[in-house]
Design a protein around this motif. Sequence first.
Motif, PDB file in Angstrom:
ATOM      1  N   THR A 128       0.846  -1.198   0.000  1.00 24.00           N
ATOM      2  CA  THR A 128       0.000   0.000   0.000  1.00 24.00           C
ATOM      3  C   THR A 128       0.875   1.240   0.000  1.00 24.00           C
ATOM      4  OG1 THR A 128      -0.140   0.141   2.390  1.00 24.00           O
ATOM      5  CG2 THR A 128      -1.856  -1.130   1.273  1.00 24.00           C
ATOM      6  N   THR A 169      -4.923   7.321  -2.045  1.00 22.86           N
ATOM      7  CA  THR A 169      -5.612   7.441  -0.760  1.00 22.86           C
ATOM      8  C   THR A 169      -4.714   7.988   0.342  1.00 22.86           C
ATOM      9  OG1 THR A 169      -5.099   5.166  -0.172  1.00 22.86           O
ATOM     10  CG2 THR A 169      -7.209   5.560  -1.236  1.00 22.86           C
ATOM     11  N   ASP A 192      -0.466  -0.248  -4.111  1.00 22.87           N
ATOM     12  CA  ASP A 192      -1.902  -0.481  -3.945  1.00 22.87           C
ATOM     13  C   ASP A 192      -2.578   0.771  -3.380  1.00 22.87           C
ATOM     14  OD1 ASP A 192      -4.210  -1.934  -3.940  1.00 22.87           O
ATOM     15  OD2 ASP A 192      -3.594  -3.344  -2.396  1.00 22.87           O
ATOM     16  N   ASP A 193      -3.886   0.854  -3.604  1.00 21.26           N
ATOM     17  CA  ASP A 193      -4.688   1.947  -3.034  1.00 21.26           C
ATOM     18  C   ASP A 193      -4.089   3.307  -3.352  1.00 21.26           C
ATOM     19  OD1 ASP A 193      -6.151  -0.131  -2.017  1.00 21.26           O
ATOM     20  OD2 ASP A 193      -5.411   0.065   0.035  1.00 21.26           O
ATOM     21  N   ASP A 218      -7.157   3.412  -6.470  1.00 24.24           N
ATOM     22  CA  ASP A 218      -8.092   2.935  -5.463  1.00 24.24           C
ATOM     23  C   ASP A 218      -9.540   2.984  -5.954  1.00 24.24           C
ATOM     24  OD1 ASP A 218      -8.304   1.957  -2.670  1.00 24.24           O
ATOM     25  OD2 ASP A 218      -9.696   3.648  -2.554  1.00 24.24           O
TER      26      ASP A 218
END
Length: 272
Positions: free
Chosen positions: A149, A181, A177-178, A200
Motif C-alpha cells: 500500500t 488514498t 496499492d490503493d 483505489d
Amino acid sequence: MALKNSKSVHYFNADDGASHQRRLTITRRLEQALIDNQLSLYYQPKQHLQNGQVRSCECLLRWIDNGEFISPGEFIPIAERSGLILLLGEWVLDSAFKQVKHWYSEGREVQVAINISARQFLQPGFTESIERRLKEYQVPPSLIELELTETSIMDNHQLASEVLVELRKLGVSLSIDDFGTGYSSLAYLSAFPVDKVKIDRSFVSQMVDAPKQQAIVLTICQLAHNLGLQVIAEGVETDSQRELLHQYGCDYLQGYLFARPAPASEVSVLFN
Ligand code: C2E
Ligand code: CA
Ligand code: CA
Ligand code: CA
C-alpha cells in the motif's frame, strides 16, 4: 510467537468494550483458524483493457469461521495490530506460490499479485523469504507480484525504498496499492522502483458522476505512464467506468464487471 503476541491486549484499552471484545475474539479464532487450516485464498482476474488478455490476478484471503464470513477488511487490521499478520502473511505467500506453481505446471503463466502488509514488508528478512520461495517453488519471478500500500511505503520511505530495490533485483513485479488514498508526494513515486500503480476503488466508483474524481483518475494514468509505470483500476463495476478508463489509456481492469474473486479452480478457465 502468535500466543505471545495475542497477550498484548492492554494495547486495546482505549477502545470501547464491544469492539475490544470483538478484536480479542477475532485474534483468538484467527490463530486457531491458521492452525486448523481454515483459511483460503480467492483469486480475482485482471483484464488487459486494450487487448482483452487475462493473464494475471490478485489473491485475497477468505475466512469462514463456524459458518460466519469474516471480511479481511475487518480481520487484517486486527492481525496487523496483534502481530499475527506475520504468520498469516507467511501462510498467504506459501499458498499463492503453490498456486502459481500449479498453474505453471499446467502450462498457464498466470501472474499472481499478493497483498503484503507494512509490518510484513518491513520485517528483517522479508526479501530473503521471497528469494527462498522462488527457489523452493521453482516459479519464474515475473509470475509473482507484490502489492504494497501507498502508506506502508510512504510511512517509512527510506527503509521501504531499500527493500524495494532488493526485491526488484529478484525479478518480482511490484505495485503500489490503493494509490491516491494516502499523502504521497508525487516525487516519491518516481523514486521507488515499482512497476505498477493501482488506482483505489474510491476514485473509480465515483468517476462517472464526479468530475474531480475523474480528473484524479486521468491524472494518475498520465503521471504513471510518463514515469514508465502501468496502471490498474480496481473496483470497476460498470460499463461507463470501463469506457472512461479505456479512453484514459488505463492498462488493466479489475472488478466485479469482469470477474469476482473466486476459488482458483473456478477462475482458471478465464486465463487465456
Ligand atoms: P484491497 O487490496 O484493496 O483489495 C481489493 C478489495 O476490493 C477486495 O476486498 C476485493 O474483493 C474488492 N473488490 C474487487 N473488485 C470489486 C468491485 O468491483 N466492487 C467492490 N465493491 N469491491 C471489489 P476484500 O477481498 O474484502 O479485501 C479487503 C482488503 O483486505 C484488501 O483490500 C486488502 O487490503 C486486505 N487483504 C485481503 N487479502 C489480504 C492478504 O492476503 N494479505 C493482506 N496483507 N491483506 C489482505
Ligand atoms: Ca490489493
Ligand atoms: Ca487495492
Ligand atoms: Ca482499495
